[in-house]
Design an enzyme around this catalytic site. Structure first.
Site, PDB file in Angstrom:
ATOM      1  N   LYS A  45     -31.791   8.707  16.636  1.00  0.00           N
ATOM      2  CA  LYS A  45     -30.827   8.630  15.199  1.00  0.00           C
ATOM      3  C   LYS A  45     -30.577  10.075  15.389  1.00  0.00           C
ATOM      4  CE  LYS A  45     -29.892   6.393  11.570  1.00  0.00           C
ATOM      5  NZ  LYS A  45     -29.556   4.661  11.796  1.00  0.00           N
TER       6      LYS A  45
ATOM      7  N   GLY B 293     -27.590  -8.667  -4.001  1.00  0.00           N
ATOM      8  CA  GLY B 293     -26.615  -7.821  -3.527  1.00  0.00           C
ATOM      9  C   GLY B 293     -25.394  -8.648  -2.728  1.00  0.00           C
ATOM     10  N   VAL B 294     -24.538  -8.744  -3.433  1.00  0.00           N
ATOM     11  CA  VAL B 294     -23.385  -9.635  -2.391  1.00  0.00           C
ATOM     12  C   VAL B 294     -22.040  -8.625  -2.145  1.00  0.00           C
ATOM     13  CG1 VAL B 294     -23.744 -11.862  -3.246  1.00  0.00           C
ATOM     14  CG2 VAL B 294     -22.817 -10.330  -5.116  1.00  0.00           C
ATOM     15  N   GLY B 295     -22.420  -7.458  -1.525  1.00  0.00           N
ATOM     16  CA  GLY B 295     -21.319  -6.687  -0.893  1.00  0.00           C
ATOM     17  C   GLY B 295     -21.062  -7.326   0.283  1.00  0.00           C
ATOM     18  N   ASN B 296     -20.760  -6.248   1.340  1.00  0.00           N
ATOM     19  CA  ASN B 296     -20.371  -6.593   2.722  1.00  0.00           C
ATOM     20  C   ASN B 296     -20.918  -7.826   3.402  1.00  0.00           C
ATOM     21  OD1 ASN B 296     -18.090  -4.908   2.709  1.00  0.00           O
ATOM     22  ND2 ASN B 296     -19.446  -3.245   3.282  1.00  0.00           N
ATOM     23  N   VAL B 297     -22.278  -7.739   3.352  1.00  0.00           N
ATOM     24  CA  VAL B 297     -23.049  -8.613   3.995  1.00  0.00           C
ATOM     25  C   VAL B 297     -23.405  -9.815   3.038  1.00  0.00           C
ATOM     26  CG1 VAL B 297     -25.580  -9.120   5.107  1.00  0.00           C
ATOM     27  CG2 VAL B 297     -24.323  -7.007   5.340  1.00  0.00           C
TER      28      VAL B 297
END
Ligand code: NAD
Length: 354
Positions: free
Chosen positions: A80, A175-179
């Site tokens: 990282k 959570g209904v964002g991009n994914v």
């Protein structure tokens, strides 16, 4: 922090510090383990209160990448990169970053993570061949992450109901964002009953309009009885308190670090709630990127076929958990470490993307 003690604790191989006096770039590169191959992991640019905090994050996240890459069946180690000190973004800053990554000699590949945009990645790549996830190659990983999460939902359904199909199954999505939104699309196509929540009302409304999802407010989601809960928002969502009362048969979502504390995995096991370990569920993004290294360069169909194998990987983890009577989280870690331990010949030679 005593750096060598910290490295010895989790077996980090290398921690490098870079400083560019022209742009003020302060970069930490933590390489945890390169047994399976050159190390990969994104670059995080975040406001840290101290150098110790930035270093701790780099050490923790790089170890997590070793586990994720090994558990995802990839021949990559874990690393990282962390940019410390909130420097002003500029092409020169990311060129300096690219040059530092090049100086690692192919032991480390990096790309996007929190605080880094696709444009920043392009600028790094202007100065280094060791940058992955560029727009012209595998690009935005969220579709692959959503497809992997969908395969994980199918895996937990197989384990709990005997059938992978989501038809008629009730799935809760936080959570209904991009994914999350793409996951809604895939599950709605199978005929699942969807219940969603999102702190941004417009995101939840979109899921309702496009995929017929029922929208509930925040905590109300955790009171629903359902087949699967899919956390696709932020980490630490699985608290001991919620897990003691949740009425779902299984959990499979894309969010990173879902378990708020280690004992939560045991609570879920005791209650008979099947938990699909997050670092396997959300491996789709990194599996997609890894296709850049295969002959001929990135090929979307081949990449998605590899992402689909998250289904088999989870069934293997569930079988280990059952046989050894351990939590699925521990089983996933064991599967990853066994893969590393079984790898003969030690560290591979650095390689260049094709
Ligand atoms: P995103 O930012 O596009 O979507 C997250 C959604 O969650 C947003 O709509 C946001 O409003 C909502 N949200 C935030 N906090 C919430 C809360 N407390 N309750 C309800 N909704 C909340 O992010 P994403 O790219 O969809 O990623 C989702 C998760 O999956 C993240 O944890 C991310 O780290 C992880 N992940 C993403 C990828 C990827 O490729 N995008 C890969 C691996 C893991």
């Amino acid at each position: 922090m005593n750096i060598f003690d910290a490295m010895a604790k989790d077996g980090h191989e290398q921690v490098s510090f870079f400083y560019d006096k022209k742009t003020g770039l302060k970069l930490i590169v933590a390489l945890h383990d390169s047994t399976l191959g050159p190390a990969t992991g994104g670059t995080r640019m975040w406001h840290y209160d101290s150098e110790d905090e930035a270093l701790s994050d780099a050490l923790r996240l790089s170890r997590g990448m070793t586990l994720k890459n090994a558990a995802s069946g990839l021949d990559f180690g874990g690393s990282k990169c962390v940019i410390y000190g909130d420097p002003e973004k500029s092409p020169e800053l990311f060129h300096a970053m690219g040059q530092f990554i090049t100086a690692m000699g192919g032991r480390v590949y990096t790309g996007e993570d929190v605080g880094i945009t696709p444009q920043d990645v392009e600028q790094m790549a202007e100065a280094s061949p060791y940058i992955v996830g560029r727009q012209a190659t595998s690009g935005d990983p969220s579709k692959a992450a959503a497809y992997g999460t969908y395969m994980a939902v199918r895996a937990v359904l197989t384990e709990t109901t005997g059938q992978p199909s989501a038809k008629g199954r009730k799935i809760l999505i936080q959570g209904v964002g991009n994914v999350g939104l793409e996951l809604c699309r895939l599950l709605a196509a199978d005929g699942a009953e969807l219940v969603v929540t999102d702190i941004v009302a417009a995101h939840a409304t979109q899921a309702a309009r496009l995929y017929g999802a029922r929208v509930v407010d925040g905590e109300a989601l955790f009171a629903e009885r359902a087949d699967v809960f899919s956390p696709c928002a932020l980490g630490l969502v699985l608290t001991a308190e919620r897990c003691a009362s949740m009425r779902v048969r299984a959990i499979a979502g894309s969010a990173n670090n879902q378990l708020a504390s280690p004992e939560v995995a045991e609570i879920l096991k005791q209650r008979g709630i099947l938990y699909a370990p997050d670092f396997i569920v959300n491996g789709g993004g990194v599996i997609n990127i890894s296709d850049e290294f295969l002959p001929g360069g990135y090929q979307p169909e081949r990449a998605m076929a590899a992402v689909a194998r998250i289904y088999d990987r989870l069934l293997e983890v569930f079988a280990v958990a059952r046989t050894e009577d351990i939590t699925t989280e521990l089983a996933a870690e064991r599967v990853a470490w066994r893969r590393i331990a079984a790898h003969s010949g030690g560290a591979q030679q650095p390689m260049a993307p094709s």
